[in-house]
Enzyme design. Structure first.
Site, PDB file in Angstrom:
ATOM      1  N   MET A 182     -13.993  48.331 -24.680  1.00 20.97           N
ATOM      2  CA  MET A 182     -15.177  47.713 -25.276  1.00 20.97           C
ATOM      3  C   MET A 182     -15.705  46.555 -24.409  1.00 20.97           C
ATOM      4  O   MET A 182     -16.905  46.449 -24.178  1.00 20.97           O
ATOM      5  CB  MET A 182     -14.863  47.201 -26.685  1.00 20.97           C
ATOM      6  CG  MET A 182     -14.598  48.282 -27.700  1.00 20.97           C
ATOM      7  SD  MET A 182     -16.051  49.298 -28.044  1.00 20.97           S
ATOM      8  CE  MET A 182     -17.008  48.233 -29.111  1.00 20.97           C
ATOM      9  N   GLY A 183     -14.805  45.689 -23.943  1.00 19.91           N
ATOM     10  CA  GLY A 183     -15.220  44.522 -23.158  1.00 19.91           C
ATOM     11  C   GLY A 183     -15.920  44.937 -21.879  1.00 19.91           C
ATOM     12  O   GLY A 183     -16.991  44.425 -21.536  1.00 19.91           O
ATOM     13  N   ASN A 214     -10.118  39.080 -16.988  1.00 17.97           N
ATOM     14  CA  ASN A 214      -9.023  39.775 -17.662  1.00 17.97           C
ATOM     15  C   ASN A 214      -7.739  39.097 -17.236  1.00 17.97           C
ATOM     16  O   ASN A 214      -7.558  38.779 -16.057  1.00 17.97           O
ATOM     17  CB  ASN A 214      -8.987  41.259 -17.284  1.00 17.97           C
ATOM     18  CG  ASN A 214      -8.170  42.070 -18.268  1.00 17.97           C
ATOM     19  OD1 ASN A 214      -8.704  42.591 -19.237  1.00 17.97           O
ATOM     20  ND2 ASN A 214      -6.866  42.143 -18.038  1.00 17.97           N
ATOM     21  N   SER A 221     -20.064  47.451 -33.563  1.00 22.05           N
ATOM     22  CA  SER A 221     -19.675  48.829 -33.847  1.00 22.05           C
ATOM     23  C   SER A 221     -20.377  49.795 -32.904  1.00 22.05           C
ATOM     24  O   SER A 221     -21.507  49.566 -32.491  1.00 22.05           O
ATOM     25  CB  SER A 221     -20.033  49.198 -35.284  1.00 22.05           C
ATOM     26  OG  SER A 221     -19.781  50.566 -35.493  1.00 22.05           O
ATOM     27  N   GLY A 222     -19.665  50.870 -32.611  1.00 19.73           N
ATOM     28  CA  GLY A 222     -20.294  51.917 -31.796  1.00 19.73           C
ATOM     29  C   GLY A 222     -19.357  52.552 -30.789  1.00 19.73           C
ATOM     30  O   GLY A 222     -19.753  53.452 -30.059  1.00 19.73           O
ATOM     31  N   GLY A 223     -18.115  52.074 -30.753  1.00 13.91           N
ATOM     32  CA  GLY A 223     -17.149  52.656 -29.830  1.00 13.91           C
ATOM     33  C   GLY A 223     -17.591  52.427 -28.394  1.00 13.91           C
ATOM     34  O   GLY A 223     -18.482  51.616 -28.123  1.00 13.91           O
ATOM     35  N   LYS A 242     -18.568  43.670 -40.946  1.00  8.23           N
ATOM     36  CA  LYS A 242     -18.008  44.726 -40.092  1.00  8.23           C
ATOM     37  C   LYS A 242     -16.790  45.375 -40.764  1.00  8.23           C
ATOM     38  O   LYS A 242     -16.567  46.586 -40.675  1.00  8.23           O
ATOM     39  CB  LYS A 242     -17.612  44.138 -38.721  1.00  8.23           C
ATOM     40  CG  LYS A 242     -16.882  45.134 -37.804  1.00  8.23           C
ATOM     41  CD  LYS A 242     -17.743  46.326 -37.517  1.00  8.23           C
ATOM     42  CE  LYS A 242     -17.223  47.377 -36.580  1.00  8.23           C
ATOM     43  NZ  LYS A 242     -15.871  47.585 -36.280  1.00  8.23           N
ATOM     44  N   HIS A 259     -18.067  47.736 -43.195  1.00  4.57           N
ATOM     45  CA  HIS A 259     -18.561  48.887 -42.409  1.00  4.57           C
ATOM     46  C   HIS A 259     -17.400  49.848 -42.145  1.00  4.57           C
ATOM     47  O   HIS A 259     -17.506  51.059 -42.327  1.00  4.57           O
ATOM     48  CB  HIS A 259     -19.157  48.379 -41.088  1.00  4.57           C
ATOM     49  CG  HIS A 259     -19.378  49.443 -40.047  1.00  4.57           C
ATOM     50  ND1 HIS A 259     -18.347  50.016 -39.328  1.00  4.57           N
ATOM     51  CD2 HIS A 259     -20.502  50.064 -39.614  1.00  4.57           C
ATOM     52  CE1 HIS A 259     -18.821  50.921 -38.496  1.00  4.57           C
ATOM     53  NE2 HIS A 259     -20.124  50.979 -38.648  1.00  4.57           N
ATOM     54  N   ASN A 260     -16.271  49.282 -41.731  1.00  6.88           N
ATOM     55  CA  ASN A 260     -15.129  50.136 -41.407  1.00  6.88           C
ATOM     56  C   ASN A 260     -14.557  50.816 -42.654  1.00  6.88           C
ATOM     57  O   ASN A 260     -14.091  51.953 -42.582  1.00  6.88           O
ATOM     58  CB  ASN A 260     -14.044  49.323 -40.700  1.00  6.88           C
ATOM     59  CG  ASN A 260     -14.389  49.104 -39.239  1.00  6.88           C
ATOM     60  OD1 ASN A 260     -15.555  49.186 -38.855  1.00  6.88           O
ATOM     61  ND2 ASN A 260     -13.403  48.830 -38.420  1.00  6.88           N
ATOM     62  N   GLU A 304     -16.697  53.603 -43.223  1.00  3.99           N
ATOM     63  CA  GLU A 304     -16.383  54.568 -42.148  1.00  3.99           C
ATOM     64  C   GLU A 304     -15.151  55.407 -42.509  1.00  3.99           C
ATOM     65  O   GLU A 304     -15.162  56.638 -42.391  1.00  3.99           O
ATOM     66  CB  GLU A 304     -16.141  53.772 -40.858  1.00  3.99           C
ATOM     67  CG  GLU A 304     -15.566  54.544 -39.684  1.00  3.99           C
ATOM     68  CD  GLU A 304     -15.208  53.599 -38.523  1.00  3.99           C
ATOM     69  OE1 GLU A 304     -16.096  52.901 -38.017  1.00  3.99           O
ATOM     70  OE2 GLU A 304     -14.025  53.555 -38.131  1.00  3.99           O
ATOM     71  N   LYS A 320      -5.973  50.592 -37.859  1.00  2.00           N
ATOM     72  CA  LYS A 320      -5.684  49.267 -37.302  1.00  2.00           C
ATOM     73  C   LYS A 320      -5.811  48.165 -38.345  1.00  2.00           C
ATOM     74  O   LYS A 320      -5.617  47.007 -38.034  1.00  2.00           O
ATOM     75  CB  LYS A 320      -6.591  48.995 -36.112  1.00  2.00           C
ATOM     76  CG  LYS A 320      -6.273  49.901 -34.943  1.00  2.00           C
ATOM     77  CD  LYS A 320      -6.897  49.404 -33.667  1.00  2.00           C
ATOM     78  CE  LYS A 320      -7.085  50.529 -32.686  1.00  2.00           C
ATOM     79  NZ  LYS A 320      -8.216  51.405 -33.071  1.00  2.00           N
ATOM     80  N   ARG A 333      -3.474  45.831 -75.207  1.00  2.00           N
ATOM     81  CA  ARG A 333      -3.187  44.479 -74.682  1.00  2.00           C
ATOM     82  C   ARG A 333      -2.998  43.494 -75.834  1.00  2.00           C
ATOM     83  O   ARG A 333      -2.125  42.629 -75.813  1.00  2.00           O
ATOM     84  CB  ARG A 333      -4.333  44.004 -73.783  1.00  2.00           C
ATOM     85  CG  ARG A 333      -4.428  44.760 -72.467  1.00  2.00           C
ATOM     86  CD  ARG A 333      -5.625  44.294 -71.656  1.00  2.00           C
ATOM     87  NE  ARG A 333      -5.438  42.957 -71.110  1.00  2.00           N
ATOM     88  CZ  ARG A 333      -6.184  41.901 -71.404  1.00  2.00           C
ATOM     89  NH1 ARG A 333      -7.175  42.032 -72.255  1.00  2.00           N
ATOM     90  NH2 ARG A 333      -5.941  40.743 -70.858  1.00  2.00           N
TER      91      ARG A 333
HETATM   92  C1  6PG Z   1     -16.559  50.866 -34.813  1.00  2.00           C
HETATM   93  C2  6PG Z   1     -15.163  51.242 -35.273  1.00  2.00           C
HETATM   94  C3  6PG Z   1     -14.115  50.496 -34.544  1.00  2.00           C
HETATM   95  C4  6PG Z   1     -12.703  50.783 -35.062  1.00  2.00           C
HETATM   96  C5  6PG Z   1     -12.221  52.141 -34.745  1.00  2.00           C
HETATM   97  C6  6PG Z   1     -10.743  52.386 -35.064  1.00  2.00           C
HETATM   98  O1  6PG Z   1     -17.316  50.486 -35.693  1.00  2.00           O
HETATM   99  O2  6PG Z   1     -16.869  50.989 -33.633  1.00  2.00           O
HETATM  100  O3  6PG Z   1     -15.043  50.939 -36.621  1.00  2.00           O
HETATM  101  O4  6PG Z   1     -14.380  49.132 -34.673  1.00  2.00           O
HETATM  102  O5  6PG Z   1     -11.861  49.893 -34.494  1.00  2.00           O
HETATM  103  O6  6PG Z   1     -12.975  53.059 -35.412  1.00  2.00           O
HETATM  104  O7  6PG Z   1     -10.371  51.949 -36.318  1.00  2.00           O
HETATM  105  P1  6PG Z   1      -9.019  52.471 -36.957  1.00  2.00           P
HETATM  106  O8  6PG Z   1      -7.999  52.509 -35.875  1.00  2.00           O
HETATM  107  O9  6PG Z   1      -8.651  51.523 -38.038  1.00  2.00           O
HETATM  108  O10 6PG Z   1      -9.321  53.846 -37.448  1.00  2.00           O
END
Ligand code: 6PG
Length: 631
Positions: A174-175, A193, A293-295, A348, A351-352, A355, A424, A606
């Site tokens: 990503m970086g 790095n 986001s976007g890989g 975010k 978002h995940n 996802e 993750k 209850r």
């Molecule tokens: C994104 C993704 C990304 C995420 C991977 C893996 O929006 O580009 O959400 O940020 O890290 O999809 O996530 P997991 O390993 O938890 O599936």
């Protein structure tokens, strides 16, 4: 820009030149590599070179210098002892001369410790005799260490070298992609790095070498040099593992000055981001926690970017984020200021969560088609393509179609992939936050649990044998079922998005973040993993309405699909298919649209065992009652 590190043999030209090239992000060349075999032979016999030996060599180098300048610049280590030699080399209007100056004894000492080189100590006398010290350029004393020499050179070059506008720390997938994305758009970028012996060595240099056409990037593996290379106020993007942020800040913060901005572009937990925002602000620094986001492809070509934190910091980096972000259908950047504190990372995280459930819903639909209806992967891909064209378009559906067509040695690659879904943490965090805020999180938490259950592969195999379970094919009308499945799938997606946005709404109210849901949906229409046609609709719906399920237009569709939805889930469960996301979406819809639920029984229970009291339908709201249930 051409930099020539000059001086007699043994002054350290190659070592210093290499380090300088690294700092400048330029290729390094050693003039010694261009000597003719005859000259090398002469020197190794201790015979000094004459002018006629040197002239063709210098002329060749002059030609190369013209070429290197056109290619974006270079650092050359070359003795260039006489003024006449330097004039020959001056084939471009400006050369930065760096002269390594040292006493005869210092240099002799160095030469005596050097074994492999063809220039032995015996030639030093002739070199010192030939040397005409330049009256210009940067002069540095060679009694310093190579690192100190480079620091000196950098200090002196600083007013000549343009500083980078932007810095990126962490050159993983990503970086690196974001750094190149910035550079492609004309931003000068310094990349850093860390150096981990045997594991991460010369990473920045590698990125530079792999991208020879990108000329406005510099690479570093020394943090101080990286920071020094940045224009003020500095803008530093961290693209490192969330668990490494605190340690990185500890080393970075002392090198920064008030007004500098640090952006965390990884998937950090939003509460950590709020804490870090306070920590940095106490030092006058701005911390902008940013979801990206976007890989890999998104990062390189245009991601969706969700920055949060102090507005002042955001405003300094907004133009860069807008430059690299994906564009929506109206050409607006898929980035916007999300809100204060950790709100960027919070959004975010949700978002995940969405996802995860979108992925799981597709996996469930695929499993029903493949194993209940007995459809071949190609046929499923064709069906999904029909959905993709027919209003259900999304990035995740698009990649699923590709996956269903991917062969390895003539066989479907998917069938060879171990069925243990990893994660993750972001999906799980969002489920935990939903619990904290008492927000129903059905589909999203089910998707997290489904991954956790899938990870128990060994146990699942044992249980499958014990329970003699497995999928059973159904003798249903395939076409009719697929059509119902499409409706179940689109219902699930609407519910899934509703749930995710509901969590954001609740937290926004509680924390006073004033999130703008139409804008959040808009910046998710392109670049991010959950981009879809549905998201385009949400950007419009959320302009005027708070919830999807109460939006009359969507409610009509959802009502018309409800029977199909229930049929698909019931059939699937009957035939041995676990459908955590599809079934929880259906449950959510049914629960949500039930006016009179059995929760009255829960309240009675209850009150029965714990005297927890209950409210009554036939009395004023807010009044509580207790009953002595047992006579
Ligand atoms: C994104 C993704 C990304 C995420 C991977 C893996 O929006 O580009 O959400 O940020 O890290 O999809 O996530 P997991 O390993 O938890 O599936």
């Amino acid at each position: 820009m051409i930099y020539i590190v000059m001086g007699v043999s043994g002054s350290g030209k190659t070592t210093v030149g290499l380090k300088l090239a690294d700092w400048l992000g330029l290729p390094f060349h050693d003039a010694d590599d261009y000597h003719s075999p005859e000259s090398i032979k002469k020197m190794s016999q201790g015979i000094p070179l004459a002018d006629e030996d040197r002239i063709p060599w210098l002329e060749q180098l002059a030609g190369l210098i013209t070429r290197w300048e056109k290619e974006g610049g270079a650092v050359l280590a070359c003795s260039a002892l006489k003024e006449q030699y330097r004039k020959t080399l001056q084939s471009v209007p400006h050369i930065n001369w760096i002269y390594l100056d040292g006493s005869r004894d210092t240099i002799l000492g160095r030469l005596q410790s050097r074994h492999a080189h063809y220039m032995g100590p015996s030639l030093l006398e002739s070199q010192l005799e030939a040397l005409e010290k330049p009256a210009y350029g940067i002069h540095v004393d060679v009694s310093l260490s190579p690192e100190q020499i480079v620091q000196e050179v950098i200090k002196k070059l600083k007013h000549m070298i343009p500083l980078s506008e932007f810095g990126v720390i962490g050159l993983g997938v990503m970086g690196k992609s974001l750094a190149l994305n910035l550079a492609d758009r004309g931003v000068s970028v310094s990349m850093y790095n860390r150096h981990v012996p045997g594991k991460e060595e010369g990473i920045a240099e590698q990125v530079i070498n792999e991208n020879p056409s990108v000329t406005n990037i510099k690479g570093f593996d020394q943090l101080e040099e990286f920071v020094q290379s940045l224009d003020k106020p500095r803008k530093v993007l961290l693209m490192i593992y969330a668990g490494a942020i605190d340690a990185q800040l500890e080393t970075l913060m002392p090198l920064l000055e008030p007004g500098d901005v640090v952006i965390d572009g990884g998937n950090s937990y939003y509460k950590d981001t709020s804490r870090r925002t306070k920590l940095l602000s106490a030092q006058g620094l701005h911390f902008v926690g940013t979801g990206i986001s976007g890989g890999e492809e998104g990062a390189r070509k245009g991601p969706s970017i969700m920055p949060g934190g102090p507005r002042q910091g955001y405003e300094q980096v907004a133009k860069y984020l807008e430059l690299i972000a994906a564009k929506d259908k109206n050409g607006k950047p898929c980035t916007t200021y999300i809100g204060p504190d950790g709100s960027g990372h919070f959004v975010k995280m949700v978002h995940n969560g969405i996802e995860y459930a979108e992925m799981q819903a597709l996996a469930e639909a695929y499993s029903l088609m493949r194993y209940m209806l007995g459809m071949a992967p190609e046929e499923i891909a064709d069906t999904f393509s029909g959905w993709q064209q027919g209003g259900l378009g999304s990035y995740l559906l698009e990649i699923t179609i590709d996956i269903l067509r991917k062969k390895e040695d003539g066989e479907l690659l998917l069938d060879k992939i171990l069925d243990q879904a990893e994660q993750k943490g972001t999906g799980g965090w969002s489920a935990a936050v939903a619990l904290d805020y008492d927000v129903p999180y059905d589909t999203l938490s089910e998707a997290v649990m489904a991954r956790a259950l899938s990870a128990m592969k060994a146990e699942r195999v044992k249980a499958a044998a014990l329970y003699k379970s497995g999928y059973t094919p159904a003798d249903t009308d395939r076409k009719a079922f697929v059509s119902s499945l499409k409706n179940a799938y689109q219902s699930t997606r609407i519910i899934n998005h509703e749930i995710g946005f509901n969590l954001m709404r609740e937290v926004s109210v509680q924390l006073d973040w004033e999130l703008n849901f139409s804008e959040i949906a808009r910046i998710w229409t392109n670049g991010c993993i959950i981009r879809s046609e549905l998201m385009e609709d949400l950007a419009v719906i959320y302009k005027t309405s708070d919830g999807l399920l109460l939006s009359p237009a969507l409610a009509d569709s959802m009502r018309s699909w409800r029977k199909d939805f229930a049929y698909v889930v019931a059939e699937g469960l009957q035939h041995g298919f676990a459908l955590p996301v599809l079934s929880s979406a259906l449950n959510y819809l049914l629960g949500y649209s039930t006016a009179d639920s059995p929760a009255n029984l829960i309240q009675a229970q209850r009150d029965y065992f714990g005297a927890h009291t209950y409210q009554r339908k036939d009395r004023e709201a807010g009044m509580y009652f207790h009953t002595q249930w047992k006579e």
